[in-house]
Design a protein around this motif. Structure first.
Motif, PDB file in Angstrom:
ATOM      1  N   ASP A 131       0.988  -1.146   0.003  1.00 44.54           N
ATOM      2  CA  ASP A 131       0.143   0.060   0.051  1.00 44.54           C
ATOM      3  C   ASP A 131       0.896   1.362  -0.106  1.00 44.54           C
ATOM      4  O   ASP A 131       0.457   2.173  -0.657  1.00 44.54           O
ATOM      5  CB  ASP A 131      -0.935   0.074   1.347  1.00 44.54           C
ATOM      6  N   GLU A 132       1.945   1.339   0.940  1.00 44.64           N
ATOM      7  CA  GLU A 132       2.883   2.417   0.801  1.00 44.64           C
ATOM      8  C   GLU A 132       3.688   2.763  -0.601  1.00 44.64           C
ATOM      9  O   GLU A 132       3.939   3.771  -1.128  1.00 44.64           O
ATOM     10  CB  GLU A 132       3.901   2.091   1.651  1.00 44.64           C
ATOM     11  N   ARG A 133       3.956   1.492  -1.200  1.00 43.47           N
ATOM     12  CA  ARG A 133       4.877   1.416  -2.401  1.00 43.47           C
ATOM     13  C   ARG A 133       3.615   2.203  -3.422  1.00 43.47           C
ATOM     14  O   ARG A 133       4.048   2.908  -4.389  1.00 43.47           O
ATOM     15  CB  ARG A 133       5.186   0.259  -3.014  1.00 43.47           C
ATOM     16  N   LYS A 134       2.261   1.808  -3.268  1.00 47.57           N
ATOM     17  CA  LYS A 134       1.299   2.392  -4.423  1.00 47.57           C
ATOM     18  C   LYS A 134       1.201   3.857  -4.149  1.00 47.57           C
ATOM     19  O   LYS A 134       1.214   4.602  -5.016  1.00 47.57           O
ATOM     20  CB  LYS A 134       0.115   1.531  -4.065  1.00 47.57           C
ATOM     21  N   LYS A 135       1.150   4.119  -2.908  1.00 47.42           N
ATOM     22  CA  LYS A 135       1.084   5.591  -2.517  1.00 47.42           C
ATOM     23  C   LYS A 135       2.295   6.515  -3.117  1.00 47.42           C
ATOM     24  O   LYS A 135       2.139   7.664  -3.400  1.00 47.42           O
ATOM     25  CB  LYS A 135       1.071   5.786  -0.860  1.00 47.42           C
ATOM     26  N   GLN A 136       3.545   5.724  -3.093  1.00 52.93           N
ATOM     27  CA  GLN A 136       4.700   6.355  -3.778  1.00 52.93           C
ATOM     28  C   GLN A 136       4.505   6.556  -5.490  1.00 52.93           C
ATOM     29  O   GLN A 136       5.556   6.915  -5.619  1.00 52.93           O
ATOM     30  CB  GLN A 136       5.882   5.856  -2.992  1.00 52.93           C
ATOM     31  N   GLY A 137       3.690   5.998  -5.737  1.00 56.20           N
ATOM     32  CA  GLY A 137       3.403   6.147  -7.391  1.00 56.20           C
ATOM     33  C   GLY A 137       3.694   4.785  -8.075  1.00 56.20           C
ATOM     34  O   GLY A 137       3.744   4.780  -9.371  1.00 56.20           O
ATOM     35  N   GLU A 138       3.986   3.738  -7.344  1.00 59.18           N
ATOM     36  CA  GLU A 138       4.247   2.468  -8.072  1.00 59.18           C
ATOM     37  C   GLU A 138       3.254   1.982  -8.831  1.00 59.18           C
ATOM     38  O   GLU A 138       2.256   1.790  -8.248  1.00 59.18           O
ATOM     39  CB  GLU A 138       5.157   1.373  -7.072  1.00 59.18           C
TER      40      GLU A 138
ATOM     41  N   VAL B 263       0.674  -0.697  -9.502  1.00 57.03           N
ATOM     42  CA  VAL B 263       0.214  -1.835  -8.876  1.00 57.03           C
ATOM     43  C   VAL B 263       0.355  -3.097  -9.450  1.00 57.03           C
ATOM     44  O   VAL B 263       0.854  -4.050  -8.967  1.00 57.03           O
ATOM     45  CB  VAL B 263      -1.287  -1.569  -8.578  1.00 57.03           C
ATOM     46  N   SER B 264       0.314  -3.101 -10.965  1.00 52.74           N
ATOM     47  CA  SER B 264       0.425  -4.456 -11.629  1.00 52.74           C
ATOM     48  C   SER B 264       1.823  -5.106 -11.501  1.00 52.74           C
ATOM     49  O   SER B 264       2.019  -6.273 -11.593  1.00 52.74           O
ATOM     50  CB  SER B 264       0.161  -4.111 -13.107  1.00 52.74           C
ATOM     51  N   SER B 265       2.793  -4.168 -11.184  1.00 48.31           N
ATOM     52  CA  SER B 265       4.139  -4.549 -10.849  1.00 48.31           C
ATOM     53  C   SER B 265       4.808  -4.681  -9.630  1.00 48.31           C
ATOM     54  O   SER B 265       5.850  -5.129  -9.350  1.00 48.31           O
ATOM     55  CB  SER B 265       5.239  -3.794 -11.907  1.00 48.31           C
ATOM     56  N   ILE B 266       3.797  -4.444  -8.605  1.00 51.89           N
ATOM     57  CA  ILE B 266       4.225  -4.625  -7.240  1.00 51.89           C
ATOM     58  C   ILE B 266       4.373  -6.003  -6.833  1.00 51.89           C
ATOM     59  O   ILE B 266       3.132  -6.564  -6.800  1.00 51.89           O
ATOM     60  CB  ILE B 266       3.407  -3.766  -6.306  1.00 51.89           C
ATOM     61  N   SER B 267       5.586  -6.213  -6.079  1.00 52.50           N
ATOM     62  CA  SER B 267       5.760  -7.607  -5.632  1.00 52.50           C
ATOM     63  C   SER B 267       6.906  -7.775  -4.656  1.00 52.50           C
ATOM     64  O   SER B 267       7.522  -6.798  -4.516  1.00 52.50           O
ATOM     65  CB  SER B 267       6.200  -8.550  -6.892  1.00 52.50           C
TER      66      SER B 267
ATOM     67  N   THR C 184     -15.211  -5.588   0.504  1.00 54.33           N
ATOM     68  CA  THR C 184     -15.638  -4.506  -0.500  1.00 54.33           C
ATOM     69  C   THR C 184     -15.347  -3.305  -0.396  1.00 54.33           C
ATOM     70  O   THR C 184     -14.490  -2.747   0.832  1.00 54.33           O
ATOM     71  CB  THR C 184     -17.509  -4.580  -0.174  1.00 54.33           C
ATOM     72  N   GLY C 185     -15.784  -2.268  -0.908  1.00 58.43           N
ATOM     73  CA  GLY C 185     -15.559  -0.934  -0.892  1.00 58.43           C
ATOM     74  C   GLY C 185     -14.144  -0.485  -1.606  1.00 58.43           C
ATOM     75  O   GLY C 185     -13.727   0.656  -1.617  1.00 58.43           O
ATOM     76  N   TYR C 186     -13.651  -1.388  -2.566  1.00 61.02           N
ATOM     77  CA  TYR C 186     -12.719  -0.887  -3.572  1.00 61.02           C
ATOM     78  C   TYR C 186     -13.023  -0.186  -4.734  1.00 61.02           C
ATOM     79  O   TYR C 186     -14.060  -0.272  -5.141  1.00 61.02           O
ATOM     80  CB  TYR C 186     -11.832  -2.352  -4.065  1.00 61.02           C
ATOM     81  N   ASN C 187     -12.072   0.432  -5.395  1.00 60.76           N
ATOM     82  CA  ASN C 187     -11.994   1.215  -6.501  1.00 60.76           C
ATOM     83  C   ASN C 187     -10.882   0.730  -7.523  1.00 60.76           C
ATOM     84  O   ASN C 187     -10.232  -0.079  -7.167  1.00 60.76           O
ATOM     85  CB  ASN C 187     -11.906   2.606  -6.223  1.00 60.76           C
ATOM     86  N   ILE C 188     -11.187   0.989  -8.696  1.00 61.12           N
ATOM     87  CA  ILE C 188     -10.458   0.533  -9.662  1.00 61.12           C
ATOM     88  C   ILE C 188      -9.002   1.100  -9.533  1.00 61.12           C
ATOM     89  O   ILE C 188      -8.681   2.159  -9.351  1.00 61.12           O
ATOM     90  CB  ILE C 188     -10.671   1.024 -11.229  1.00 61.12           C
ATOM     91  N   GLY C 189      -7.949   0.079  -9.534  1.00 65.57           N
ATOM     92  CA  GLY C 189      -6.582   0.569  -9.340  1.00 65.57           C
ATOM     93  C   GLY C 189      -6.111   0.292  -8.159  1.00 65.57           C
ATOM     94  O   GLY C 189      -4.781   0.259  -7.759  1.00 65.57           O
ATOM     95  N   GLU C 190      -6.799   0.072  -7.125  1.00 70.04           N
ATOM     96  CA  GLU C 190      -6.465  -0.179  -5.609  1.00 70.04           C
ATOM     97  C   GLU C 190      -5.837  -1.681  -5.617  1.00 70.04           C
ATOM     98  O   GLU C 190      -6.412  -2.569  -6.545  1.00 70.04           O
ATOM     99  CB  GLU C 190      -7.579   0.120  -4.650  1.00 70.04           C
TER     100      GLU C 190
END
Length: 205
Positions: free
Chosen positions: A125-132, A134-138, A185-191
């Motif tokens: 989640d932190e990596r996503k916030k930094q702009g990474e 999502v499809s490549s986060i591992s 539930t409660g998700y949005n596209i890209g999360e």
């Protein structure tokens, strides 16, 4: 179910992604030592295992949605998803890889993450916030004699019917029936909706 898995495996074997393949080959070519090469090879294998399971699950849900609608697909997922996931286990799939799923917001209590995986998911989640992307986060690591590869699951448009912030009353009713403690539930596209975990026994060569 076997037919779905067989079809999915066949699709995976003929589908090519030149850019991704070239990137992996380039990374291998740049690897500085034996351990790094070994890790990259294991990650590539893990991605293949995850892709096979992911496509099998997606195919099953899409078929259910098309045939009977979102609410009925919740029931289908309740029965089929655990069986399809179990079929990807080391005892069942003819390899020593096992693939599972988890999330910080679980639907199935059996998918609850261990404490260290939970930490990895918070880091995602932190990596996503930094702009990474999502499809490549591992994340990968060796722990207690096992190699683990953890890959983030992005929320796509097709996920929203059962995991979005505005699910229908019929879906809500079915979720309450089958998953009384549901929090997925409660998700949005890209999360980040969760993660796949591919693992296998590991002994450094």
């Amino acid at each position: 179910m076997k037919k779905i898995l067989a079809t999915t495996i066949a699709l995976c074997s003929i589908q090519t992604i030149p850019f991704a393949y070239a990137s992996e080959e380039l990374a291998l070519a740049k690897a500085q030592n034996k351990v790094e090469v070994e890790k990259l090879i294991l990650e590539k294998q893990a991605k293949g295992q995850i892709k096979t399971l992911g496509m099998a699950l997606k195919s099953t849900l899409q078929h259910g949605m098309k045939a009977s609608g979102a609410a009925a697909s919740v029931s289908l997922c309740n029965i089929q998803a655990p069986a399809i996931t179990q079929a990807s286990s080391a005892e069942k799939n003819g390899t020593d890889w096992t693939v599972t799923r988890t999330s910080l917001n679980i639907r199935n209590p059996g998918n609850k993450p261990s404490s260290w995986i939970e930490s990895v998911l918070h880091d995602f989640d932190e990596r996503k916030k930094q702009g990474e992307d999502v499809s490549s986060i591992s994340h990968s690591e060796v722990r207690d004699g096992q190699f683990y590869f953890v890959k983030a699951i992005p929320t796509e448009a097709g996920c929203l019917a059962c995991h979005g912030s505005q699910v229908s009353s019929e879906v809500k009713a079915k979720l309450s029936e089958l998953y009384p403690n549901d929090s997925a539930t409660g998700y949005n596209i890209g999360e980040i909706r969760g993660a796949f975990i591919a693992s296998k026994p590991y002994t450094s060569k």
